[in-house]
Design a protein around this motif. Sequence first.
Motif, PDB file in Angstrom:
ATOM      1  N   PHE A 248      23.248  44.967  88.701  1.00 39.91           N
ATOM      2  CA  PHE A 248      24.472  44.967  87.898  1.00 39.91           C
ATOM      3  C   PHE A 248      25.338  43.726  88.117  1.00 39.91           C
ATOM      4  O   PHE A 248      26.441  43.641  87.561  1.00 39.91           O
ATOM      5  CB  PHE A 248      25.291  46.225  88.213  1.00 39.91           C
ATOM      6  CG  PHE A 248      24.628  47.501  87.771  1.00 39.91           C
ATOM      7  CD1 PHE A 248      24.416  47.777  86.431  1.00 39.91           C
ATOM      8  CD2 PHE A 248      24.187  48.423  88.713  1.00 39.91           C
ATOM      9  CE1 PHE A 248      23.800  48.948  86.019  1.00 39.91           C
ATOM     10  CE2 PHE A 248      23.569  49.598  88.316  1.00 39.91           C
ATOM     11  CZ  PHE A 248      23.370  49.867  86.964  1.00 39.91           C
ATOM     12  N   ASN A 249      24.869  42.772  88.914  1.00 39.65           N
ATOM     13  CA  ASN A 249      25.659  41.569  89.219  1.00 39.65           C
ATOM     14  C   ASN A 249      27.036  41.933  89.775  1.00 39.65           C
ATOM     15  O   ASN A 249      28.053  41.318  89.439  1.00 39.65           O
ATOM     16  CB  ASN A 249      25.800  40.678  87.974  1.00 39.65           C
ATOM     17  CG  ASN A 249      24.496  40.046  87.571  1.00 39.65           C
ATOM     18  OD1 ASN A 249      23.622  39.816  88.394  1.00 39.65           O
ATOM     19  ND2 ASN A 249      24.343  39.770  86.274  1.00 39.65           N
ATOM     20  N   LEU A 250      27.048  42.923  90.646  1.00 40.75           N
ATOM     21  CA  LEU A 250      28.269  43.360  91.311  1.00 40.75           C
ATOM     22  C   LEU A 250      28.157  43.084  92.810  1.00 40.75           C
ATOM     23  O   LEU A 250      27.059  43.051  93.359  1.00 40.75           O
ATOM     24  CB  LEU A 250      28.510  44.853  91.097  1.00 40.75           C
ATOM     25  CG  LEU A 250      28.734  45.348  89.669  1.00 40.75           C
ATOM     26  CD1 LEU A 250      28.861  46.869  89.654  1.00 40.75           C
ATOM     27  CD2 LEU A 250      29.980  44.704  89.060  1.00 40.75           C
ATOM     28  N   ARG A 251      29.300  42.924  93.464  1.00 40.89           N
ATOM     29  CA  ARG A 251      29.319  42.742  94.900  1.00 40.89           C
ATOM     30  C   ARG A 251      30.484  43.534  95.498  1.00 40.89           C
ATOM     31  O   ARG A 251      31.449  43.861  94.805  1.00 40.89           O
ATOM     32  CB  ARG A 251      29.455  41.260  95.275  1.00 40.89           C
ATOM     33  CG  ARG A 251      28.301  40.377  94.792  1.00 40.89           C
ATOM     34  CD  ARG A 251      26.985  40.712  95.455  1.00 40.89           C
ATOM     35  NE  ARG A 251      25.939  39.756  95.115  1.00 40.89           N
ATOM     36  CZ  ARG A 251      25.103  39.886  94.081  1.00 40.89           C
ATOM     37  NH1 ARG A 251      25.198  40.937  93.265  1.00 40.89           N
ATOM     38  NH2 ARG A 251      24.173  38.968  93.859  1.00 40.89           N
ATOM     39  N   GLY A 252      30.356  43.830  96.801  1.00 39.05           N
ATOM     40  CA  GLY A 252      31.406  44.551  97.513  1.00 39.05           C
ATOM     41  C   GLY A 252      31.427  44.135  98.971  1.00 39.05           C
ATOM     42  O   GLY A 252      30.730  43.211  99.385  1.00 39.05           O
ATOM     43  N   ASP A 253      32.218  44.848  99.768  1.00 41.44           N
ATOM     44  CA  ASP A 253      32.370  44.496 101.183  1.00 41.44           C
ATOM     45  C   ASP A 253      32.231  45.727 102.071  1.00 41.44           C
ATOM     46  O   ASP A 253      32.877  45.816 103.112  1.00 41.44           O
ATOM     47  CB  ASP A 253      33.738  43.844 101.418  1.00 41.44           C
ATOM     48  CG  ASP A 253      33.897  42.545 100.644  1.00 41.44           C
ATOM     49  OD1 ASP A 253      33.077  41.633 100.858  1.00 41.44           O
ATOM     50  OD2 ASP A 253      34.822  42.456  99.819  1.00 41.44           O
ATOM     51  N   ASP A 254      31.363  46.650 101.694  1.00 43.90           N
ATOM     52  CA  ASP A 254      31.266  47.914 102.433  1.00 43.90           C
ATOM     53  C   ASP A 254      30.589  47.764 103.790  1.00 43.90           C
ATOM     54  O   ASP A 254      30.818  48.558 104.696  1.00 43.90           O
ATOM     55  CB  ASP A 254      30.511  48.957 101.600  1.00 43.90           C
ATOM     56  CG  ASP A 254      31.304  49.397 100.378  1.00 43.90           C
ATOM     57  OD1 ASP A 254      32.334  48.759 100.098  1.00 43.90           O
ATOM     58  OD2 ASP A 254      30.902  50.360  99.708  1.00 43.90           O
ATOM     59  N   ILE A 255      29.720  46.766 103.922  1.00 44.00           N
ATOM     60  CA  ILE A 255      29.006  46.523 105.179  1.00 44.00           C
ATOM     61  C   ILE A 255      29.325  45.107 105.625  1.00 44.00           C
ATOM     62  O   ILE A 255      29.189  44.168 104.835  1.00 44.00           O
ATOM     63  CB  ILE A 255      27.481  46.710 104.989  1.00 44.00           C
ATOM     64  CG1 ILE A 255      27.175  48.170 104.625  1.00 44.00           C
ATOM     65  CG2 ILE A 255      26.719  46.292 106.241  1.00 44.00           C
ATOM     66  CD1 ILE A 255      25.719  48.445 104.328  1.00 44.00           C
TER      67      ILE A 255
END
Length: 681
Positions: A248-255
């Motif tokens: 989905f070309n998404l990013r996050g900072d969960d890890i």
Amino acid sequence: MHSSQWIVAWVLLLQGCTVGQPQRANPARTDIRDCSTNPPYLPPTATETTARLAALRGAMRAHSVDAYIVPATDAHMSEYIAERDSRLGWVTGFTGSAGTGVVTLDKAALWTDSRYWTQAERQMDCNWELQRTTWIESIGQWILEAVPAGRNVSLDPFLFSIDTWSSYSQVLHGSGRTLLPIETNLVDQVWGDQRPPPASSKIYSLPTEFTGSSWQEKVAGIRQQMEQHIRSPTAVLLSGLEEIAWLFNLRGDDIPYNPVFYSYTLLTSTSISLFVDETRLTAEAQQSLQAGCPGPLCVELQEYSQVRAHVHDYAQGNVTIWLGTEYTTYGLYGVIPQEKLLEERYSPVMLAKAVKNAKEQELLRAAHVRDAVAVIQYLLWLEKMVPQGLVDEFSGARRVDALRWAQKHSRGPSFESISASGLNAALAHYSPSNMSSRKLSVDEVYLSDTGGQYLDGTTDITRTMHWGVPTPLQKETYTRVLMGNIDLSCLIFPPNTAGRTVESFARRALWEVGLNYGHGTGHGIGNFLSVHEWPVGFQTNNIPLTKGMFTSIEPGYYRDGEFGIRIEDIALVVEAQTEQHQTGEKPFLTFEVVSLVPYDRNLIDVSLLSQKQIQYLNAFYKTIRERVGPELQSQQLEEEYRWLQRNTEPFLQGSAGTTTATLCTLAITALLSTLLTELPA
């Protein structure tokens, strides 16, 4: 000379010529635990686990559990995990990225591989046995010896992959012990309100200029694979966090260090369900996902916790669900009827992600140029500061992290920086802390394994240095590690060759003198994703090498309690320019190294290198000058530019020198000849 004198001389010569076997004392270690003393000795780095184990055993008794298995992963089979999911670390004190713990009502043991043995001995107290293996058969045998027949062995089915569950089931089958899944995680239960909170940071869209293709194009490609598959699956179930972020070309900072977010996806031929905390999506991300609503390219957002119920309901219809067994948990797998499953080791998304298209390749190359600038800045800084006694392991790690942050498109380090001097360098995955950090010295080997996250790519590079006079053993082993790195980087091999088939080329120079290393030779790497990206690499469970894949190449050598050496580069699999190949067959493959930092000349024994290896080094150094030099100048880093010029000077291509091993062989031959001639018959 008398015969007894000859024998003494012979023994002394053998001792002097034995590569990698110097005579050394074995002083008492103060950095690791000693459970044989009374009271046991524990280093300050060890964690007291008595109260935690007592609480866990209380929960086990309440659930009629006689042995409880605790893995080092999360519900998505992630290698690196959030603190909230560090259950093994909390109950054992051991923080390595690979391991399994088993707790019975009166015993506890940890299984991990050779990268982490010393780390485990530093971090665990004497409540825990260390088992120096990772084989499930070993874990199962220990359980059979520790748990009587008729008792229960339990685990959380949402923390074990399908394959791992099956392995435990096979090991315990017919033993009289019952493998009992418990959905209430017992470690979480006793961890209580001390457990870190769930992630709350925003999930965002990756800018278009940093993506290889749109998410709609990626979905269309996966649906095409579904249509062409002989089983005609109606849906693909995704559990791996990297594959969902990539799709989905998404990013996050969960890890930490990994730009991913907790989610699941069910992709059918007509719909897309993304199970995620919707409130954390930025407005731009929501707009991107739902721009095609209603319709087959509309992403329907569902609650993360509802994935199991949703998959269960979907599986009631006339469907076939395609999934990867390496990343799907047994808890999720169990709600799908067996006849409605299409099981493969990796999902089609994981395999598609592994092969970078032309744009993704160029993005990663560009990231490595800027990353080389940061590493060169660091190496120059070390050259100045270490002789003054002004750097320790921790301050060094913080320095290289800060230099990376200063580079364009940086999003910080890609893993906790490994900054290890002397005996700490013998720990393959050692990371310093502010509480325990050795001073860097011109008299010791220093190993720096660091990486960066950039919007256009992820990097990982290891360089080993010595600023003084290295020992002959250090210099030889470094050179042999470098030879292995070069030999694999230069290798030409047929298409679809398994990495495991060729990885011994990285070990050959070490094997020749009876040395080896205990970790894998390489791993895949992502485009602003995980630094260890499966399924690419050189292990038995990696997929065959294909044009467009990126992998690390990282042989090493470690001498416990003394020093460690590793040289790591990232390389792209490309077509080889061979003189000829059979008509109609695909071209052979080779590697293009995209890491662009020179090696430590002070540790290279050029006499050990072949002419081909020297030619490779000179060509590689020319590439570094051409690609990194202009970037250094554009950033007005003139001192670093001069450092680069000095450290990439060509090596002379004269006749190969006589090596220590050759000299020893000649000396032994001469001595034997004389001995045989002069000793009485």
